[in-house]
Design a protein around this motif. Structure first.
Motif, PDB file in Angstrom:
ATOM      1  N   GLY A 166       0.822  -1.259  -0.070  1.00  0.00           N
ATOM      2  CA  GLY A 166      -0.013  -0.007   0.173  1.00  0.00           C
ATOM      3  C   GLY A 166       0.651   1.322   0.040  1.00  0.00           C
ATOM      4  O   GLY A 166       0.324   2.290  -0.546  1.00  0.00           O
ATOM      5  N   ILE A 167       2.005   1.433   0.822  1.00  0.00           N
ATOM      6  CA  ILE A 167       3.127   2.461   0.599  1.00  0.00           C
ATOM      7  C   ILE A 167       4.309   1.966  -0.014  1.00  0.00           C
ATOM      8  O   ILE A 167       4.634   0.765  -0.346  1.00  0.00           O
ATOM      9  N   TYR A 168       4.828   3.088  -0.307  1.00  0.00           N
ATOM     10  CA  TYR A 168       6.099   2.846  -1.229  1.00  0.00           C
ATOM     11  C   TYR A 168       7.423   2.309  -0.718  1.00  0.00           C
ATOM     12  O   TYR A 168       8.305   2.059  -1.403  1.00  0.00           O
ATOM     13  N   ALA A 169       7.616   2.747   0.682  1.00  0.00           N
ATOM     14  CA  ALA A 169       8.824   2.260   1.325  1.00  0.00           C
ATOM     15  C   ALA A 169       8.524   1.654   2.907  1.00  0.00           C
ATOM     16  O   ALA A 169       7.450   2.066   3.104  1.00  0.00           O
ATOM     17  N   LEU A 170       9.598   1.112   3.221  1.00  0.00           N
ATOM     18  CA  LEU A 170       9.199   0.963   4.648  1.00  0.00           C
ATOM     19  C   LEU A 170       9.532   1.863   5.646  1.00  0.00           C
ATOM     20  O   LEU A 170      10.658   2.435   5.737  1.00  0.00           O
ATOM     21  N   PRO A 171       8.768   2.324   6.393  1.00  0.00           N
ATOM     22  CA  PRO A 171       8.765   3.457   7.513  1.00  0.00           C
ATOM     23  C   PRO A 171       9.271   3.172   8.721  1.00  0.00           C
ATOM     24  O   PRO A 171       9.174   1.977   9.085  1.00  0.00           O
ATOM     25  N   ALA A 172       9.659   4.041   9.406  1.00  0.00           N
ATOM     26  CA  ALA A 172      10.139   3.841  10.828  1.00  0.00           C
ATOM     27  C   ALA A 172       9.891   5.065  11.539  1.00  0.00           C
ATOM     28  O   ALA A 172      10.719   6.216  11.011  1.00  0.00           O
TER      29      ALA A 172
END
Length: 431
Positions: A384-390
């Motif tokens: 669903g989103i473009y990158a792995l967030p933290a």
């Protein structure tokens, strides 16, 4: 003679000498290193997982709130019915004015929505058209301030300009750029004596945006409100009202006031109604992951017990001598407690440092992993989103520190008590 204060300097000195025991003295230093590395990796994994969890949830919610309505008003009355059973809101202007008077409501925008087919040079794609006024589109944060954008949004809705704004996924699917003219095909077109004929219109692409959410970028098309009314045969009406509030996290508190202002024929659908099941699934997954990683921390701290038991066994003679020269059971307990607690403290500190560095530098780390995997480490069509967030939250870090230190201190007490209760006579019997 007064007893020395707890955790005196000599107790720290003895504990430090024991921690630096050589391999020839029973391999205690090896067990200490194993415990240290285990706790470090467990705390690192816990903090990294909590950071990714927080980042994913924040990014997911932000894309929802930044590109969608916080609450949507539909009509359930006996008004005009459009295509596919859509109930039009005929008095949308008066209803919007009433809702704007509700405290906490920031913006109310009438919309005309419809699903159509787009076509360009033989490529086709299904999209969802949002007919919206230019001034209301300026309030859609993820469109006005996107991750990436191309074109000029100021031309949207300008007089004499038949233009639209599209998501980058739509542009990529059709292979179009700003300035290209694409065709929109609606199956619910003009009514003729021979039935309904599809409506086909051409529009210039004025603006391409990347909102940060795959399903939005892949399907979203914005059209001027008046043009959408004409295109969807909805002259003088709207299909829904988009409501934006000051505090979307407290949307439930706005529900009844908005419904009362909207009128008896209104139906309200909030962003929590649309995504609540997914968010609840995330919360359940978060709790399960925290429990699993807490067990890993517990397993890592159990190595401290093994190392201390070996240390107590190898230092039986030393314990007997220390007790003979006057050390109390409390002093012996504190010496071995310091040995285990220091391992836990150092391992926790290293784990916190690694976890925080991972959260702060997740973008280059993710890029490296994505490159090594051939670019398939993250599929936005699934995630669903473009990158792995933290997102590093100090509450998560604190919970990891408290958990690790608490377990380290608790498991250390048992072998330390065993050492303290050792009989000095038995310890020196064969010496």
């Amino acid at each position: 003679m007064a007893n020395p204060a707890p955790f005196s300097r000599f107790e720290w000195m003895i504990a430090w000498r024991y921690l630096r025991a050589r391999r020839a003295e029973g391999g205690v230093s090896v067990m200490t290193w194993i415990s240290l590395i285990g706790i470090t990796l467990a705390v690192f994994a816990l903090i990294a997982t909590l950071a990714v969890r927080s980042g994913f949830r924040s990014e997911f919610v932000d894309t929802i709130l930044g590109a969608n309505a916080h609450a949507t008003i539909y009509s359930a009355g006996q008004g005009t019915e459009g295509a596919a059973g859509t109930r039009y809101i005929e008095d949308y202007a008066a209803m919007a004015d009433r809702i704007r008077e509700v405290p906490g409501v920031e913006r109310v925008a009438p919309l005309v929505k419809g699903q159509v087919m787009t076509s360009f040079n033989g490529a086709t794609s299904g999209v969802e058209v949002h007919g919206i006024r230019a001034e209301d589109l300026q309030g859609v944060r993820r469109v006005v301030e996107p991750i990436e954008s191309w074109g000029d949004l100021s031309r949207f809705g300008a007089e004499g300009v038949a233009g639209i704004a599209i998501g980058s996924g739509v542009a990529r699917e059709l292979n179009v750029a700003v300035g290209d003219v694409i065709r929109l095909i609606s199956p619910d077109g003009a009514q003729t004596p021979f039935g309904t004929t599809p409506r086909v219109s051409n529009y210039e692409v004025l603006y391409v945006f990347t909102a940060g959410r795959y399903d939005i970028d892949r399907t979203r098309v914005y059209m001027p409100f008046a043009e959408a009314q004409t295109y969807f045969n909805a002259d003088g009406v709207a299909t829904e009202l988009e409501v934006i509030v000051d505090d979307p996290e407290a949307i439930d508190a706005y529900t009844m006031p908005i419904l009362r202002a909207a009128g008896p024929d209104a139906i309200l659908w909030t962003w929590r109604d649309a995504s609540g099941s997914f968010l609840r699934a995330l919360d359940i997954e978060d709790n399960v992951m925290f429990v699993i990683l807490s067990i890993l921390v517990l397993i890592a701290t159990m190595n401290i017990v093994s190392g201390l038991i070996m240390l107590v066994k190898n230092k039986g003679r030393d314990i007997g001598i220390l007790r003979t020269i006057g050390l109390t059971e409390g002093s012996i307990l504190r010496v071995f407690f310091i040995c285990g607690a220091l391992t836990g403290v150092i391992g926790t500190a290293l784990g916190v440092a690694l976890g925080c560095l991972f959260a702060l530098y997740i973008d280059p780390i993710f890029s490296a992993v994505n490159w090594m995997s051939g670019g398939n480490a993250w599929d936005p069509s699934i995630r669903g989103i473009y990158a792995l967030p933290a997102e590093l939250q100090w509450g998560d870090v604190l919970s990891a520190v408290v958990l690790s230190l608490g377990l380290s201190f608790v498991v250390t007490i048992f072998p330390a008590r065993r050492a303290a209760r050792m009989n000095p006579v038995e310890a020196l019997r064969y010496e």
